[in-house]
Motif scaffolding. Sequence first.
Motif, PDB file in Angstrom:
ATOM      1  N   GLN A  17     -36.214  18.340   4.443  1.00  0.00           N
ATOM      2  CA  GLN A  17     -35.506  18.622   3.196  1.00  0.00           C
ATOM      3  C   GLN A  17     -35.398  20.121   2.918  1.00  0.00           C
ATOM      4  O   GLN A  17     -34.570  20.553   2.119  1.00  0.00           O
ATOM      5  N   ASP A  18     -36.251  20.934   3.566  1.00  0.00           N
ATOM      6  CA  ASP A  18     -36.236  22.373   3.323  1.00  0.00           C
ATOM      7  C   ASP A  18     -35.231  23.119   4.197  1.00  0.00           C
ATOM      8  O   ASP A  18     -35.064  24.332   4.050  1.00  0.00           O
ATOM      9  N   GLY A  33     -33.710  11.744   6.363  1.00  0.00           N
ATOM     10  CA  GLY A  33     -35.099  11.423   6.062  1.00  0.00           C
ATOM     11  C   GLY A  33     -36.021  12.008   7.107  1.00  0.00           C
ATOM     12  O   GLY A  33     -35.699  13.005   7.755  1.00  0.00           O
ATOM     13  N   ASP A  34     -37.161  11.366   7.303  1.00  0.00           N
ATOM     14  CA  ASP A  34     -38.144  11.866   8.266  1.00  0.00           C
ATOM     15  C   ASP A  34     -38.074  11.102   9.572  1.00  0.00           C
ATOM     16  O   ASP A  34     -39.084  10.819  10.207  1.00  0.00           O
ATOM     17  N   GLY A  35     -36.866  10.739   9.986  1.00  0.00           N
ATOM     18  CA  GLY A  35     -36.689  10.012  11.233  1.00  0.00           C
ATOM     19  C   GLY A  35     -36.487  10.962  12.403  1.00  0.00           C
ATOM     20  O   GLY A  35     -37.143  11.995  12.521  1.00  0.00           O
ATOM     21  N   LEU A  36     -35.554  10.609  13.260  1.00  0.00           N
ATOM     22  CA  LEU A  36     -35.281  11.410  14.448  1.00  0.00           C
ATOM     23  C   LEU A  36     -34.670  12.754  14.061  1.00  0.00           C
ATOM     24  O   LEU A  36     -33.775  12.832  13.222  1.00  0.00           O
ATOM     25  N   ASP A  58     -44.711  17.950   9.919  1.00  0.00           N
ATOM     26  CA  ASP A  58     -43.926  19.172   9.759  1.00  0.00           C
ATOM     27  C   ASP A  58     -44.223  20.186  10.861  1.00  0.00           C
ATOM     28  O   ASP A  58     -43.460  21.140  11.051  1.00  0.00           O
ATOM     29  N   ASP A  59     -45.310  19.975  11.626  1.00  0.00           N
ATOM     30  CA  ASP A  59     -45.607  20.894  12.725  1.00  0.00           C
ATOM     31  C   ASP A  59     -44.605  20.777  13.870  1.00  0.00           C
ATOM     32  O   ASP A  59     -44.643  21.594  14.803  1.00  0.00           O
ATOM     33  N   VAL A  60     -43.724  19.786  13.827  1.00  0.00           N
ATOM     34  CA  VAL A  60     -42.660  19.736  14.838  1.00  0.00           C
ATOM     35  C   VAL A  60     -41.774  20.975  14.737  1.00  0.00           C
ATOM     36  O   VAL A  60     -41.079  21.333  15.702  1.00  0.00           O
ATOM     37  N   GLY A 113     -28.494  24.237  15.267  1.00  0.00           N
ATOM     38  CA  GLY A 113     -29.041  23.697  14.040  1.00  0.00           C
ATOM     39  C   GLY A 113     -30.139  22.673  14.225  1.00  0.00           C
ATOM     40  O   GLY A 113     -30.855  22.634  15.229  1.00  0.00           O
ATOM     41  N   VAL A 114     -30.264  21.817  13.216  1.00  0.00           N
ATOM     42  CA  VAL A 114     -31.195  20.690  13.220  1.00  0.00           C
ATOM     43  C   VAL A 114     -30.376  19.435  12.995  1.00  0.00           C
ATOM     44  O   VAL A 114     -29.750  19.274  11.939  1.00  0.00           O
ATOM     45  N   ALA A 115     -30.357  18.574  14.001  1.00  0.00           N
ATOM     46  CA  ALA A 115     -29.522  17.377  13.924  1.00  0.00           C
ATOM     47  C   ALA A 115     -30.343  16.191  13.452  1.00  0.00           C
ATOM     48  O   ALA A 115     -31.502  16.016  13.850  1.00  0.00           O
ATOM     49  N   ALA A 116     -29.749  15.373  12.578  1.00  0.00           N
ATOM     50  CA  ALA A 116     -30.412  14.179  12.057  1.00  0.00           C
ATOM     51  C   ALA A 116     -29.347  13.242  11.521  1.00  0.00           C
ATOM     52  O   ALA A 116     -28.203  13.639  11.271  1.00  0.00           O
ATOM     53  N   VAL A 117     -29.741  11.973  11.336  1.00  0.00           N
ATOM     54  CA  VAL A 117     -28.835  10.979  10.750  1.00  0.00           C
ATOM     55  C   VAL A 117     -28.942  11.072   9.230  1.00  0.00           C
ATOM     56  O   VAL A 117     -30.041  10.932   8.682  1.00  0.00           O
ATOM     57  N   PRO A 118     -27.840  11.338   8.536  1.00  0.00           N
ATOM     58  CA  PRO A 118     -27.899  11.361   7.064  1.00  0.00           C
ATOM     59  C   PRO A 118     -28.310  10.000   6.525  1.00  0.00           C
ATOM     60  O   PRO A 118     -27.954   8.956   7.074  1.00  0.00           O
TER      61      PRO A 118
END
Length: 768
Positions: free
Chosen positions: A159-160, A138-141, A91-93, A124-129
């Motif tokens: 998730q936050d 999830g906790d991937g890229l 989470d420190d990322v 924002g924060v981009a991620a693969v759903p």
Amino acid sequence: MTHPDLSTTPGPAPADDRRAVTGKRRIAFAVHVAGAGELPGLRTLLRSLALSDPALCEDVVVLHPGLPDAAFDAAHRLHPRLIPRTAGGRDDVFRLDGYDTVVALTPAMVVLGRLDALLRLRTGVAAVPRPGPNGAPGDGLLVIQCQDLDHSVPPAAVQDIPESDLVPLDSRYDFQALRLGDDLAVPEGVVVLNFAGAQTTCAGPAHAARARYDLDDEAFRAAYLALPGAKHPDLLLHLALPFPDRSRPPIDLVRQLAEIHRGRGHHDRAVALLGEAVAGRPDLPRCHETLGVCLMALSRYEEAETHLLLATASPDFAPRAFGQLARLAWLLGRTEDARGYALAGLEADPTDANCRAWYARTSAMGRNGRSPAAAPPGEQLAHVALFADGEENAGDKVLPEAVRSCFTADTGPDRWHQQHAHLLVDEAALERLNARRAVVVGGGGLFLPDTAPNGNSGWQWNIPDDVLARITAPLAVFAVGYNVFDGQRYRRERFAASLRALVERSAFFGLRNHGSVARVRELLPESLREKVRYQPCPTTVARHLDPRLAEPAAREDTVLVNCAYDRAGLRFGHDYGHFLAEMAAAIRAVSTSAEVRYAAHMPADERFVDDLRREHGLTLPVEPLYLLSNDAIRDLYRRTRLVIGMRGHAGMIPFGCGTPVISLVSHPKLAYFLADIDRPDWGVSVHERALGDRLAERARAVLDDHTAAVADVHDRQRLLWSATRDNLARLRELTGLPDPFGDPGAGPVVPSPRSAAEGHVTRPRDRA
């Protein structure tokens, strides 16, 4: 006093880094390793990143629970910008200081393709759903834009993050290997393959894809060096050097590495590499050309000429080598030799633009000779500056005349002896300088290491220390700028030593913005720092120097735009596509209020017009300022309603003529100038996410209340004029120079006006 070699200083931006001024995005990859057992995965990830995207090299921050430094030795061998950092967890990322964009990866990943699209993301924060009821990532890229996080309550996990801040990515950027089992092929187009929850040693296509990156160091180095296409200079140097023992590296690789060193101002390293490689090899013209140019940058002129002459033996490289030989001979004052070299280059290739320019310049020098001065040398001033001619930078044409107008009403050759800064100051030149009443050095960004590098000073004036020490005429450094780019890395030991000698020798030492004052003082001992003063660029007070530049009776209903492309990688980073799209939107918006035209300070600036038309279907008429006289340049800027400019003098010249400006900040000097006049809101970073909206809003505000905007320019200009008058009074006390202004509130007496429109050429672009 020693200074660090900036090329070996990785990591996030220090407190005084110029990126804080330009707004350039700071990008990092972040990888969390839970323990030593995940270090092999980290190394595989690093190899895959380099081999799949060889032109990419950003900081890689490794978050770990407190592993010893030695645990990362193997990883350091794979990447030049690896930064281990103790952390509490992944989470420190979300809490990495010093970066604007963070791409979070994991040791379970391998990179199979280019990541350009991820680096272009801006919100924002981009991620693969992930599959499931809510499709939460999830906790991937992750691609995190740090400015969008709530820093008062940073998220503890993905998730936050508020749903409104989540940007969905295509699954190819974080494809789960578990979906493939042991027999399905990796789908075409997958960029990042994630082995989370999967065995990494099983058989099958997915595991074979990962196994390609399980290489020992030598195999990895060889694989990277064998890749076709562009490679990032940091990675290439890191993985190529030092050469393995008993190996003879390919000559093309040696030349590539030398070119990297040359581009960074490490000409001695380039010479060391190439000198050994070409010994006894006259059959390597390209290498001899590069070696000759690097030797010239070290002021080893005789050796440079030898190697450049060897390069002329090849028809493929003869024109370029002859062009360099023409420049070398010109630097040494050998005008006829320079003309002969340029002519030989044209005989080899009649279309070579560089040789044609040198032939034209040296032919004009031969025709003109040295015209007799109306005033004897003892009544003249010497001026050391960059004197542009031909189709060179329009700002560099206007600037020398502006400097001279601060000292004398007559700015021509009767009252001024001209010494081009790049010409070697030899004994004869020193004698000519000392025969003058005083020597004025400036203006312009002369404190720059790479435009015309020399080993005598490390900056633009080509003067050895021992010659500088023997200048007996009063010496004034006037409105010079420290022009190092954001992210530009160079070795400054020679510059720092020359700078100290220059400050010690100068009767007056004035720099054109407070940012330059601060940067130069950093390089000086305490005893000399207070001698460095603030002297605005004379172009910014042109209305006070030339009464012909009074407010026009009417202005044209136009807005002029200017962009710059020298050192484009340093200016734009990964954001050029974003910049172009935002500029297109801004131009469309501003066009509803005024005609938008393009002001090209040099031919290369016209790339913006070509790219804008090709990518966004917009066509702008072009004003080629590089073809205009100084009067015509000033008149064009005086008669428009607003200038939106990226070049320093695309802001300072119109401002000096009383025209409102908005700066496109891609270089610290633009922000420095706006800070000096206490108008930082007149600048917009080229990296600004909302560049188009901000630029259009600011432009419309200027156009809607233009009278107030012009009055604000005049008010700000009075501050600069006051500083200039005070400095000139101080300089007269030190040097005994006369006051050209007479009445303290008036400008100088000027020659009879020339036609303001002289040489004015407007060239519409092809609308096809």
